[in-house]
Enzyme design. Sequence first.
Site, PDB file in Angstrom:
ATOM      1  N   ALA A  16       0.840  -1.201   0.000  1.00  0.00           N
ATOM      2  CA  ALA A  16       0.000   0.000   0.000  1.00  0.00           C
ATOM      3  C   ALA A  16       0.873   1.248   0.000  1.00  0.00           C
ATOM      4  CB  ALA A  16      -0.937  -0.007   1.197  1.00  0.00           C
ATOM      5  N   SER A  42       8.700  -6.417   3.766  1.00  0.00           N
ATOM      6  CA  SER A  42       7.447  -6.078   4.436  1.00  0.00           C
ATOM      7  C   SER A  42       6.519  -7.291   4.507  1.00  0.00           C
ATOM      8  CB  SER A  42       6.729  -4.961   3.671  1.00  0.00           C
ATOM      9  OG  SER A  42       7.572  -3.851   3.566  1.00  0.00           O
ATOM     10  N   SER A  44       3.639  -7.696   3.417  1.00  0.00           N
ATOM     11  CA  SER A  44       2.926  -7.988   2.160  1.00  0.00           C
ATOM     12  C   SER A  44       3.476  -9.241   1.485  1.00  0.00           C
ATOM     13  CB  SER A  44       3.082  -6.823   1.174  1.00  0.00           C
ATOM     14  OG  SER A  44       2.681  -5.618   1.736  1.00  0.00           O
ATOM     15  N   HIS A 257      -7.910 -16.435  10.717  1.00  0.00           N
ATOM     16  CA  HIS A 257      -7.810 -17.281   9.530  1.00  0.00           C
ATOM     17  C   HIS A 257      -7.981 -18.735   9.956  1.00  0.00           C
ATOM     18  CE1 HIS A 257      -6.277 -19.206   5.930  1.00  0.00           C
ATOM     19  NE2 HIS A 257      -6.270 -18.045   5.319  1.00  0.00           N
ATOM     20  N   ARG A 273      -7.654 -24.806   0.371  1.00  0.00           N
ATOM     21  CA  ARG A 273      -9.063 -25.201   0.287  1.00  0.00           C
ATOM     22  C   ARG A 273      -9.659 -24.784  -1.049  1.00  0.00           C
ATOM     23  NH1 ARG A 273     -11.275 -21.980   4.452  1.00  0.00           N
ATOM     24  NH2 ARG A 273      -9.196 -21.070   4.570  1.00  0.00           N
TER      25      ARG A 273
END
Lengths: 656, 246
Positions: A16, A42, A44, A257, A273
């Site tokens: 971001a 980072s 991310s 999660h 999944r």
Amino acid sequence: MKIIYTDSLVIGGGMAGLRVAIASMERGYDTIVLSLVPAKRSHSAAAQGGMQASLAASVKGEGDNEDVHFEDTVKGSDWGCDQEVARMFVNTSPKAIRQLATWGVPWSRVRKGDRQIVVNNKRVTITEKNECHGLITARDFGGTKKWRTCYTSDGTGHTMLYAMGNRAVQLGIQVHERKEAIALIHEDGVCHGAIVRDLITGKLMAYVSKTTTIATGGYGRIYSVTTNAVISEGIGTAIALETGVACLCNMEAVQFHPTAIVPVGILMTEGCRGDGGLLLDKDGHRFMPDYEPGKKELASRDVVSRRMTEHMRKGKGVHSRYGDHLWLDITMLGKEHIEKNLREVREICEYFLGIDPVKDYMPVRPTQHYSMGGIRTKPTGESPTLKGLFSAGEAACWDMHGFNRLGGNSVAETTVAGMIVGEYVADYCEQNFSNISTKLVEKFLKREEKKIIALLDRNKGENPYELRNEMQKIMMDKVGIFRNGPDLEKAVEELKVLNERARNIAVRNKISSSNPELVDAMRVSKMIKLAQCAAYGAMLRTESRGAHSREDYPERNDKDWLKKTLTYWREEDDDLPEVEYEPLDINKMEMPPGSRGYGVDNTIPNPETEKRMAEIEEIKKAHPNADRFEMQQLLNPIELPEKFKGNNERIGRGFK
Amino acid sequence: MSDQEKDRTLKISVLRYNPQVKGDTPRMQAYELTEAPGMTLFIALNDIRENIDPTLQFDFVCRAGICGSCAMVINGKPSLACRTLTSKFPDGEIKLLPLPGFELIGDLSINSGKFMQAMNERVESWIHDKNMNNVDFTRLEERMDPDVADEIYELERCVECGCCVAACGTKRMRPNFLGAVGLVRLARYALDPRDKRTDEEFYEVLGTDDGVFGCMTLLGCEDYCPKNLPLQTQIAYLRRKMAFVK
């Protein structure tokens, strides 16, 4: 006093932050990124599964478009999101992904012809069309109607972050690494930059700027078990809170999660999944269809996490020395598929568990994962109360996720919000002049300096690590997946005590330069404030919505709670945040509240809902010839920067 | 994991040196701690910092082997500390040194970011395409062969951890040697049809003894790459490609 001047200051070097920096740099504004770590390290980078964009090139994505993506996102949010923002997001996401393709992301592509996939534990053959060959493909993810999650194996975050990091290097954007913003400089409702500590030399300096964008990610580390990186401590969010002017939003909205491995809490992507993997209990029984016969393992994350917890509470969990867990089974996907598309998963299993998911089950349980809450912003990304302060990505509550984020929508948000907010940041730089006296800068610098000296001088006091561990345990035990009044009240009280104790921290390591203990000591008091916002907000919210699940208030209450929690920390000495609420206006909703389609619908309806439904019908009747784009502008008019306004092309459908 | 391991005492020796503190000299310091089941060096080092010695410096970010922050020399071998299980060491003795070849921040913490930034600038680690800024993102993306996309991803998996640089014999002799991390990055772009650089342009960066011709093929890089990148093949490929340019 060292002062560095720039136009656009960006705090945080993840996706971001980098994307905002790229936008302001491309518009010709001097831009500096501050980062705790080298930008490419980072958090991310840890995103595995993919990014949602309705490109509809794979045969399983046929019929997908912005409207379907919008519907999934709003439902996923349990109607807690800003629909205007969700619209801005879904309409821009296809452009974001295509731009990233030109910047070098090697998106996995459609391969024409037959291929075998696993659906509902059965092998089926699908046929990709010849004309789609070589376009960006997608996989299935939870809570989505279509296969929409674009990916590069299970290293999507890595390739996206590298593409963005490389673009930043290309543009000559300066990333000042190992620098921590510890306070914002502000006066009369305008933000002027930040006081920054060099983590190597320990020196304090001021960065003075027209705009300050906080993109420091989530606050997962206020929990003891989280998938988040160790730097995801929410410090950027906290310094915004500490201004007393900017406010945070929905801090109680915390996602767990379903599948992190036990005990270390490392994420196993939803792609497991999505690609056909199953959840099994101690008897090897596949239990999700018992609870959610429709979406099964691919229900929304909050739903799956709750069902797993429920099932373990029935004694169906596998006992281990680290507590109960369940199994994630991807063996049916086969070696070839796992080696190609779930490669990181296999590597993590090998190193951390000593198992091979090609033949072994993975021990998993729901684990803190994502912060829907964050710095409240307008759709432009600017704080509604502190001018010149912007925020984007997980640090922000922009707010497209409401009370539950869909998998694949987070990396997508970082990029899309980065693009959009970046343009508004550049607009602000264009339209405003910085008017700041060095006296003000010095005042903030001296204030922070004094705090650090006091911390280093104190010889006896609290141990910062003990405080942090206690806070994390309170959050984990009392502000977790299932919540209830008495526990939340206890959490609020206990955190209040920690806040008090945090004013009296003493460090053992007395040097002012590179000093990890000092860094942790400075951060923990900020983290406790964030924990207080989350716990207090959760205690007051007497309903269940998305990831906020109250056992004593199991209904989603649209009548009383269709609103956002805003928290302020007005005075440094306060021991609790001040809470306000911002209503969500049903009369502006493109999609009025309805059922998400999980379990029993026990929503307490809002009378405005029916009124809005009728109104929407009337608008539709009055404009029988409106296409879907015109209809959307009638129901949910949005503003976007000019360059992102065009319709998106799809194979076989053109721009329709 | 056996119960025997549970109670084991680990002896972790760390090279201590803080260049920020005047007069400090490098020395080895040993710490003893009780091993926990499933313990990694991430857990062990944080345990030491929290409970024994708050001055100890090291870097972790993702603690999942994804971000490349925590490379260090572990019993003589460059590797990622976060995913190294202490149970791997039969005698419970672990010696940790900072990764050589990088600026030292303190103890086990190195400034690999500074090195990698310079590498990225040197190899111009981005897609070179004059038309990049004129692409209309509302339109269908340019197609790419699915196999080519997979091959690029294979090389894109580098996490810039620096293990290859630390393990490189050539780098010891030629301080300006690009190293496998830079070479494989160039190989990645050379493979990418979106990058319009010609072989001659790649030669400008690669075609010297500090580039691909300097490599002595000792291949420590390949041996220690935590991501198992095919460094040997890629360096050979680049060398062949460059040999035909001039």
